[in-house]
Every structure is written in C-alpha cells, then in structure tokens.
Design an enzyme around this catalytic site. Sequence first.
Site, short mmCIF file in Angstrom:
data_model
loop_
_atom_site.label_atom_id
_atom_site.label_comp_id
_atom_site.label_asym_id
_atom_site.label_seq_id
_atom_site.Cartn_x
_atom_site.Cartn_y
_atom_site.Cartn_z
N PRO A 173 16.06 -27.98 12.58
CA PRO A 173 16.43 -28.99 13.54
C PRO A 173 17.71 -29.49 13.70
CG PRO A 173 15.33 -29.88 11.63
CD PRO A 173 15.26 -28.32 11.55
N ASN A 174 18.27 -29.68 14.80
CA ASN A 174 19.33 -30.28 15.41
C ASN A 174 20.54 -29.27 15.26
OD1 ASN A 174 18.41 -32.93 15.89
ND2 ASN A 174 18.18 -33.28 13.59
N ARG A 215 27.49 -32.01 17.84
CA ARG A 215 27.04 -33.09 16.90
C ARG A 215 27.94 -33.31 15.68
NH1 ARG A 215 22.36 -30.95 12.42
NH2 ARG A 215 22.14 -33.01 11.45
N TYR A 221 30.27 -31.44 10.75
CA TYR A 221 29.76 -29.95 11.18
C TYR A 221 30.78 -29.13 11.96
CZ TYR A 221 25.43 -32.22 9.68
OH TYR A 221 24.48 -32.73 8.65
N ASN A 280 18.95 -22.13 7.19
CA ASN A 280 19.30 -23.52 7.29
C ASN A 280 18.20 -24.23 7.76
OD1 ASN A 280 20.35 -26.02 7.53
ND2 ASN A 280 22.36 -25.34 8.34
N ALA A 292 17.63 -31.04 8.13
CA ALA A 292 16.98 -32.07 7.45
C ALA A 292 15.76 -31.66 6.70
CB ALA A 292 16.83 -33.41 8.26
N GLU A 294 19.65 -19.79 1.08
CA GLU A 294 19.69 -21.23 1.89
C GLU A 294 21.19 -21.64 2.20
OE1 GLU A 294 17.94 -24.42 -0.47
OE2 GLU A 294 19.18 -26.07 0.72
N HIS A 350 24.03 -24.11 4.34
CA HIS A 350 24.22 -25.49 4.72
C HIS A 350 25.80 -25.45 5.14
CE1 HIS A 350 20.57 -27.24 3.94
NE2 HIS A 350 20.41 -26.84 2.69
N ARG A 378 27.22 -35.60 -0.05
CA ARG A 378 26.83 -36.55 0.90
C ARG A 378 25.80 -37.55 0.21
NH1 ARG A 378 25.40 -33.58 5.95
NH2 ARG A 378 25.72 -35.45 7.01
C1 DQA Z 1 22.77 -29.37 7.00
C2 DQA Z 1 22.44 -30.35 6.00
C3 DQA Z 1 21.29 -31.31 6.39
O1 DQA Z 1 21.63 -32.48 5.34
C4 DQA Z 1 21.34 -31.90 7.49
O2 DQA Z 1 20.13 -32.77 7.86
C5 DQA Z 1 21.55 -30.91 8.67
C6 DQA Z 1 22.60 -30.11 8.50
C7 DQA Z 1 23.88 -28.57 7.06
O3 DQA Z 1 23.92 -27.30 7.36
O4 DQA Z 1 25.02 -29.02 6.51
O5 DQA Z 1 20.85 -31.05 9.72
O6 DQA Z 1 21.55 -28.48 6.78
#
Ligand code: DQA
Length: 150
Positions: free
Chosen positions: A14-15, A22, A27, A78, A81, A102, A104, A111
């Site tokens: 998501p996102n 964003r 990011y 990835n 959240a 995984e 990020h 964080r």
């Molecule tokens: C993320 C880190 C997550 O905590 C966050 O919710 C994201 C992006 C990252 O790539 O740093 O959506 O996965």
Amino acid sequence: MSADRLRVLVLNGPNLNLLGAREPAVYGRTTLAEIERALAAHADALGLDVECHQSNHEGALLDLLHGAMGRCAGVVFNPGAYTHTSIALRDAVAGIALPVVEVHLSNTEAREDFRKVSHVGAVCLGRIMGFGPQGYLLALDALRAHLAAR
Ligand code: DQA
C-alpha cells in the site's frame, strides 16, 4: 522474458504507487515505475526475469504471493504498512515456501516505534532497509546469490 531464466516476483504494498510524490523527505523522488525499470535492467544483467506488481489491498497481495508458487523462484517484497500489521501476509510468506527478501526504502528501525515490528520479517530470508531504491537491487542480488547456492 526467457523460458530458462528463474523468475522473481517483485511485490509492493500500500501507498508505494505514490512514490515520487509521497513524503519525499522520507522516501525520495524516485517513482515506482523508475524502480521497476531499474529492477528489470538489473535482473537482465543477473540472468533473471522479474515480474512487478503493486497493490493497496491486502487480499490482492495474498493472491499475488500464492500465485508465485510453482512459477517464481523467489520474491522481493515491500509490504509497506502491512509489514507492521498483517499476520495474513506473514502466514502467506511462510506458506508459499519461497525465499522472500523484505525491502524498505526507509530504515524502519530508526522511525516510530510501531514501525519497529515486522510480522513478515520473521519468515523472510532477510531484510534490507534504509538504502532507498537501491535496496530493491540489493534484494535481487541477495536472492540471486541465495538461489545460486542452493
Ligand atoms: C516502507 C516503510 C513502512 O513503515 C511504511 O508504512 C511504508 C513504506 C518503506 O519502504 O520504507 O509504506 O515500507
């Protein structure tokens, strides 16, 4: 795409479709399309095929993970959240029995406290975080080395 190459699923949660726009201070400015193009070129150089997907929906991510069984040799994931909340995605990663790395973009350990929990991480081959878009390429390198050593 080539019949004799190992295929890797690259899955973003998501996102992550909003990358580039964003929270750029967290990011960066690189878009997901740019990351996927860099991954395709890097995979080609490593002799792998990549298949990239993004979804904002937990169920769709589950279906994509299940769909990798028998077709893909590994996954770069990835979960956004959902990393911190989803037992269902954790169970899917455990259930498909494929090596999953995984990724990020940000260093989630540096964080908010709620980002320090990864349900998915415990069942992954490993975790790469804090290197921005480069992390996806490092994940592919790690997966390639893992697959070659089997
Ligand atoms: C993320 C880190 C997550 O905590 C966050 O919710 C994201 C992006 C990252 O790539 O740093 O959506 O996965």
